[in-house]
Structure formats: C-alpha cells, structure tokens
Write an enzyme that holds these catalytic residues in place. Structure first.
Site, PDB file in Angstrom:
ATOM      1  N   HIS A 193       0.797  -1.079  -0.004  1.00  0.00           N
ATOM      2  CA  HIS A 193      -0.063   0.068  -0.088  1.00  0.00           C
ATOM      3  C   HIS A 193       0.896   1.226   0.008  1.00  0.00           C
ATOM      4  O   HIS A 193       0.485   2.439  -0.538  1.00  0.00           O
ATOM      5  CB  HIS A 193      -0.996  -0.166   1.334  1.00  0.00           C
ATOM      6  CG  HIS A 193      -2.237  -0.937   1.028  1.00  0.00           C
ATOM      7  ND1 HIS A 193      -2.799  -1.684   1.860  1.00  0.00           N
ATOM      8  CD2 HIS A 193      -2.958  -0.774  -0.075  1.00  0.00           C
ATOM      9  CE1 HIS A 193      -3.825  -1.954   1.251  1.00  0.00           C
ATOM     10  NE2 HIS A 193      -4.028  -1.430  -0.003  1.00  0.00           N
ATOM     11  N   ARG A 334     -14.056  -3.481 -17.559  1.00  0.00           N
ATOM     12  CA  ARG A 334     -13.812  -5.147 -17.656  1.00  0.00           C
ATOM     13  C   ARG A 334     -14.290  -5.790 -16.293  1.00  0.00           C
ATOM     14  O   ARG A 334     -14.316  -5.187 -15.140  1.00  0.00           O
ATOM     15  CB  ARG A 334     -12.246  -5.440 -17.432  1.00  0.00           C
ATOM     16  CG  ARG A 334     -12.000  -6.952 -17.332  1.00  0.00           C
ATOM     17  CD  ARG A 334     -10.426  -7.007 -17.474  1.00  0.00           C
ATOM     18  NE  ARG A 334      -9.939  -6.895 -16.176  1.00  0.00           N
ATOM     19  CZ  ARG A 334      -8.521  -6.940 -15.936  1.00  0.00           C
ATOM     20  NH1 ARG A 334      -7.850  -7.292 -17.055  1.00  0.00           N
ATOM     21  NH2 ARG A 334      -8.074  -6.855 -14.822  1.00  0.00           N
ATOM     22  N   GLU A 432      -5.937 -12.855 -23.747  1.00  0.00           N
ATOM     23  CA  GLU A 432      -5.069 -13.206 -22.850  1.00  0.00           C
ATOM     24  C   GLU A 432      -4.392 -14.614 -22.903  1.00  0.00           C
ATOM     25  O   GLU A 432      -3.368 -14.871 -22.461  1.00  0.00           O
ATOM     26  CB  GLU A 432      -5.267 -12.873 -21.495  1.00  0.00           C
ATOM     27  CG  GLU A 432      -5.744 -11.253 -21.210  1.00  0.00           C
ATOM     28  CD  GLU A 432      -6.765 -11.334 -19.916  1.00  0.00           C
ATOM     29  OE1 GLU A 432      -6.024 -10.658 -19.001  1.00  0.00           O
ATOM     30  OE2 GLU A 432      -7.548 -11.703 -19.785  1.00  0.00           O
ATOM     31  N   ASP A 454      -0.809 -11.029 -19.333  1.00  0.00           N
ATOM     32  CA  ASP A 454      -1.049 -12.563 -19.256  1.00  0.00           C
ATOM     33  C   ASP A 454      -0.800 -13.420 -20.460  1.00  0.00           C
ATOM     34  O   ASP A 454      -0.262 -14.286 -20.503  1.00  0.00           O
ATOM     35  CB  ASP A 454      -2.503 -12.684 -19.015  1.00  0.00           C
ATOM     36  CG  ASP A 454      -2.980 -12.464 -17.378  1.00  0.00           C
ATOM     37  OD1 ASP A 454      -2.220 -13.182 -16.651  1.00  0.00           O
ATOM     38  OD2 ASP A 454      -3.793 -11.748 -17.075  1.00  0.00           O
ATOM     39  N   CYS A 501      -3.918  -3.612 -23.848  1.00  0.00           N
ATOM     40  CA  CYS A 501      -3.873  -2.929 -22.507  1.00  0.00           C
ATOM     41  C   CYS A 501      -3.122  -3.518 -21.525  1.00  0.00           C
ATOM     42  O   CYS A 501      -3.223  -3.054 -20.254  1.00  0.00           O
ATOM     43  CB  CYS A 501      -5.557  -2.757 -22.073  1.00  0.00           C
ATOM     44  SG  CYS A 501      -6.156  -4.417 -21.575  1.00  0.00           S
TER      45      CYS A 501
HETATM   46  C1  PEP Z   1      -3.108  -8.145 -18.876  1.00  0.00           C
HETATM   47  O1  PEP Z   1      -3.037  -9.229 -18.659  1.00  0.00           O
HETATM   48  O2  PEP Z   1      -2.430  -7.639 -19.877  1.00  0.00           O
HETATM   49  C2  PEP Z   1      -4.151  -7.006 -18.356  1.00  0.00           C
HETATM   50  C3  PEP Z   1      -4.290  -6.121 -18.787  1.00  0.00           C
HETATM   51  O3  PEP Z   1      -4.680  -7.787 -17.099  1.00  0.00           O
HETATM   52  P1  PEP Z   1      -4.427  -7.677 -16.008  1.00  0.00           P
HETATM   53  O4  PEP Z   1      -2.786  -7.263 -15.765  1.00  0.00           O
HETATM   54  O5  PEP Z   1      -5.242  -6.930 -14.889  1.00  0.00           O
HETATM   55  O6  PEP Z   1      -4.212  -9.158 -15.488  1.00  0.00           O
HETATM   56 MG    MG Z   2      -4.657 -10.133 -17.574  1.00  0.00          MG
END
Ligand code: PEP
Ligand code: MG
Length: 567
Positions: A193, A334, A432, A454, A501
């Site tokens: 945190h 999401r 992913e 991912d 993303c």
């Molecule tokens: C990703 O897997 O790139 C993603 C944007 O999701 P997270 O990082 O939240 O798993």
């Molecule tokens: Mg992800």
C-alpha cells in the site's frame, strides 16, 4: 550509456540497486527510521481494571487520530486508513486482547499478542497481496503501542531528505511532508500500500535495497527512475546525477506538455491512446482530453475484501461516474478478473495448485452467476451515462462469450420487467489466452483488447510474478508478437477494433514492435500517455521493399511476413 550519450550512474561500492516502487529523484541527507524502542522487559500488569482502561484509552486515541487522517484523504489512502479504523473497532482484534488482560497480562503485550496472531496469518499467506497487507496491521500495532508507552515516532524530514527504513507504515507515510524528498527501503514491496501511495503522490521510492550501512545526516542520491541509490557521492557522481535528473525531467515535462495532442505516427497514421484505471480516484485530477477514452477499468478494486461484495446500486454509481468523467469518450469496463494473483476471500478458490491456470476471470464469474448478474445489471444501468463497452477477462473458448451474451440478455429482460433504465453496451473480450489469440475468427465479439501481461506469461510459460524468469516473460518475443499480429489481422478481417491494454503498450522498446505488428490502439497508465505519444510519433511504417530485409531482423520473423532466409 543513456539515450543521449550521457553515462548512467554506475553501480559501484557507493551505490545500491533496488526495485522501483515509484519513479523520480531526490538528493539530500539520510534520515533513518529506527524501529520504536520499547522497554525490553515486559511491564508488570497494574491489574486487569487499570490495564483494560489503558487499552480502551489507547484504542480511542488511535481511533481519533485515524479519523482525523481519513478526513484529509481520498481514494487508496482513505481506504488504507479506513481499514485500520475498522480494525481498531473490530472485536476480532480487541476481544482476545481484553481476554489476555483479564488473565493478568499488561495491556501492551496483550495487544501485541492479539495483533501478532493476525499478522502471522497474513505473513504466511502465499499471495504477495496478503503479505503486503500485514504491513497495515503492523502500522496499527505500532500506533496503539506508541500511545500505551507514551512515545510517538515522527521523524523530521529536512529538504531533500531520503528516508531509510526497513519498511514504512502507510499511516506514517501519510503524516509526513514529501515534497522533494524520497524513500529508500531495505525490505518492502513494490505492490504494498505504501508503494501505491508513493506512486499516486509521485514520491520517489525504491524497495528491496538490502541492509544499508548509513549514518543519519550522510548525503545520498536517489535515482528511483533507474533503481539506484548512491551513498556518500563524490563531486563527479553528483554532477552526473544532476545531469541525468535534468535530462529525464526535461523529457518528462516535454511528454506531459504533449499529452493532449493526438498520437500520430511519422507517416501520419492516427493511433488511439486510452488509459487504464484501477481506482476511480485516479481520475480526480486527470483531464479526459489526454486520452481517446478509458481502455481498461479493473473492477477488482470494488470487490476488495474491505468493501465486501458491492451491491448493484453502488457499482452502477461508480461506473456511471467514470462514464461522466469521460465526456462521451468510450469507457471499457472489464468485469471482475479475480483469481490468479488477485484472490477475493469467499469468492475465489483456496488452495489451487496453480491459480493462474485455475478458476479466474470469466471462469470464476460464470461459476458465480449470482455475483456476475449483479455486476452485469449495474453495468447496463450505468450505460445510460455515456459510451460503455463491457469487456470480459480471461476468455479461452467461444462458448464463454456466448454464455455471457445470454446472461446479458437475461439481465436486460429483468431490468425491462422492473422498469429500470438501462442501455445496451458493446461486448468485447480480452485476448490473454493463446487459444483465443489463434482462433479469434470463431468468437462473437464486438471488440478485442490484448492483455499482454497474461498473454506473455501463458505464451512463454513464464509467470508474471516470478523474478527468476523475468527475462523470458518478454512481450517483444517473436512468439508473442506473432500472436499480436494474428489478432490484429483477424480483428481487421472481422471488422472489429483491436487494442492492447497490458504493460507492453507503454514499453518504449516494445511499442514500435506492436505498431509494426498492426496495432493502432493501446491503453496505458495515465502517467505514461505523453511518453507513449512521443514513441508513436517517431514510428514509421516500413516501405514494402525494406520489409524483407528489416522485418526479419527486427522482429525475428515475428509476423511471419519476412520470409527471407527461411529454409
Ligand atoms: C493483462 O493481462 O495484460 C491485463 C491488462 O490484465 P491484468 O494485468 O489485470 O491481468
Ligand atoms: Mg490479465
């Protein structure tokens, strides 16, 4: 050497390398935060009644201080303090302490024992997330002990000071002035945190530096942009540090000043730059003009154990607020992506041997239709406030999207029957899982966004949380880039938008490769928008006749277009 030929500060006998928790620079005297010293021997009990009264008073004191601090904060900072405030009032913690006092323990050791039991549980957790939360409990433990012993520890931080400590409690962080100062932690975690707070307040901070042999008042240089702490610098090191600081600061300012301009490549092609949001408080001081929309809202923040499972009205209001902030720009929210490294007590499965390959993302939501239904209804209700896009995480097979579409249909019918205002939203999926990347044409989806964090770990079989295989978990690997290229081409053939993303979109080394692979949209952390637009502006599409030679070299046949030299 750095980008502009300026040598970087080298790691030498005076330098230590740490992990970057929050970027930036500080130069000044070391202030060491010593653990609070208390009487070595356990004090004698003054009798249960007196000890009980002392603990009641100390808890009231802590509650009063925490309430004061909470009232001056928002977002994550307020969450951390509210968590401590809730704990200080929680019988789970206070009852065992009062019970020990009844058995003849003094208040301080009774309190330490009660908190210690809870801390041990958190410390023993497999997930970094829970281990990081143990710091919040220690913070509360110290706060109450300080009141009991009459000592409070709030160091003086002169101009430019670099606070050295083993770890740092969030509430202490929040009670100190940080302008121009920095933090060097011997232990600590970049996901704690206090690290999040440091990032949101732009306080430079390194963690994991190991034991530091420093004396209070000694001069040090903190280059948290590049992960380096220099102790007792000489004049030449100071000169190089200042020059590096000036150089990176000027780049940062230039990037920030360009952040509102549209991103355009050197050939004049427009690239969309959206932002990723993990907490709505991040939008508070942000101008929507810097982005083409929100490309990823991680709704996990709403399902945090401190909040419990949020109700439909609460969720709808939070989502609607983000849509209103965006002023008509698209907002991609999401659905819950719990599981993997993001457990939620009572919802995710305990004891999975490999949680990243287990019941996470949409798999979990489909296993808990009662929780998913509320989120879908909340999203559809919020959709009236702007241009909402609903995105589904961790999709592997087309049936998952079909089931989601059916559940959305049911939710809409329910809302209609209840006379509740709502509106349809585009429904898209994250890519992913490699299975989804190579079979995109089989899915019914209105848009896709590649989750490279991912996708990389599942493609390279290299965990995103493992330092030991960090070199393998490379978004610039040809295998990953080929998948990105396949997704971009398939999306274009299907006539649907494709974005990315994950962190790779903000990596200046990887972004040109993603653009070369055909992507024309990314979503990145708000602080990276200016830099991303600069990198986009220097990208030039290669002419066909250059392609055969250079694509093979730059992408290592990543896109399967080069052909040259193949046997
Ligand atoms: C990703 O897997 O790139 C993603 C944007 O999701 P997270 O990082 O939240 O798993
Ligand atoms: Mg992800």
């Amino acid at each position: 050497m750095s980008m502009n030929g300026e040598p970087k500060i080298e790691v030498g006998p005076q330098s230590r390398q740490g992990r970057i928790a929050s970027g930036g620079f500080a130069a000044g005297p070391i202030v060491r935060l010593e653990p609070t010293k208390r009487a070595a021997a356990t004090p004698q009990s003054a009798g249960p009644a007196a000890e009980r009264a002392a603990l009641v008073a100390a808890l009231a004191h802590a509650r009063h201080d925490l309430s004061d601090l909470v009232s001056g904060t928002t977002g994550e900072a307020s969450d951390i303090l509210s968590f401590q405030l809730a704990l200080v009032e929680d019988d789970v913690l206070t009852e065992p302490a009062f019970a020990s006092i009844g058995l003849g323990e003094p208040a301080s050791s009774a309190w330490q024992k009660a908190v210690g039991t809870l801390i041990a549980d958190y410390d023993a957790a497999d997930e970094e997330y829970f281990r990081a939360r143990a710091g919040d409990l220690r913070d509360l433990e110290t706060r109450v002990l300080d009141v009991l012993s009459g000592s409070t520890q709030r160091p003086d931080l002169p101009e430019g000071a670099i606070l050295v400590a083993d770890d740092l409690a969030p509430s202490l962080f929040l009670s100190l002035p940080w302008d121009g100062r920095g933090i060097a932690l011997e232990a600590g975690s970049a996901t704690s945190h206090v690290a999040m707070l440091a990032r949101s307040r732009s306080v430079p901070m390194l963690v994991g530096l190991g034991p530091l042999a420093v004396l209070p008042g000694e001069r040090a240089l903190l280059n948290a942009a590049e992960g380096c702490l220099v102790l007792r610098p000489d004049a030449e090191t100071e000169r190089r540090f200042n020059s590096r600081h000036a150089q990176l600061e000027s780049i940062r300012q230039q990037d920030a000043s360009q952040a509102k301009r549209p991103a355009v490549t050197a050939d004049g092609e427009r690239v969309e730059v959206h932002i990723n949001i993990a907490d709505p408080a991040e939008l508070d001081n942000l101008d929507p003009a810097i982005c083409d929309g929100i490309g990823l809202v991680r709704t996990e923040f709403l399902f945090h154990e401190r909040h419990g499972l949020p109700g439909e009205a609460e969720q709808a209001e939070v989502y609607a607020r983000m849509l209103r902030w965006a002023k008509g720009r698209p907002v991609t929210i999401r659905t819950l992506d719990a599981g993997g490294d993001k457990p939620i007590p009572g919802l995710t499965l305990d004891g999975e041997a490999n949680p990243f390959l287990g019941l996470r993302g949409i798999r979990l939501s489909l296993a808990h239709p009662e929780v998913f239904r509320i989120q879908l209804r909340a999203l559809l209700r919020a959709s009236t406030a702007g241009q909402l896009k609903i995105m589904i995480p961790m999709v592997s097979i087309p049936e998952e999207m079909e089931r989601v579409r059916a559940l959305i249909g049911q939710a809409r019918a329910e809302l209609d029957r209840g006379g509740i205002r709502h509106r349809a939203a585009a429904l898209g999926m994250m890519v992913e899982v490699p299975a989804a990347a190579v079979t995109l044409d089989l899915f019914q989806t209105d848009f896709v966004s590649i989750g490279s964090n991912d996708l990389v770990q599942y493609t390279m079989a290299a965990g995103r949380d493992s330092d030991a295989v960090a070199a393998l978990a490379d978004a610039g690997n040809p295998a990953v880039l080929r998948l990105v290229g396949m997704v971009a081409r398939a999306a274009s053939e299907l006539g649907i938008p494709a974005s990315l993303c994950g962190e790779a979109g903000a990596d200046p080394r990887v972004l040109p490769l993603l653009l070369a692979a055909g992507l024309r949209s990314v979503s990145v952390a708000p602080a990276r928008v200016g830099e991303v637009k600069r990198v986009v502006s220097s990208f030039r599409r290669e002419r066909p006749r250059d392609r055969r030679q250079s694509l093979a070299r730059r992408l290592g046949h990543a896109l399967g277009l080069g052909g040259a030299g193949r046997g």
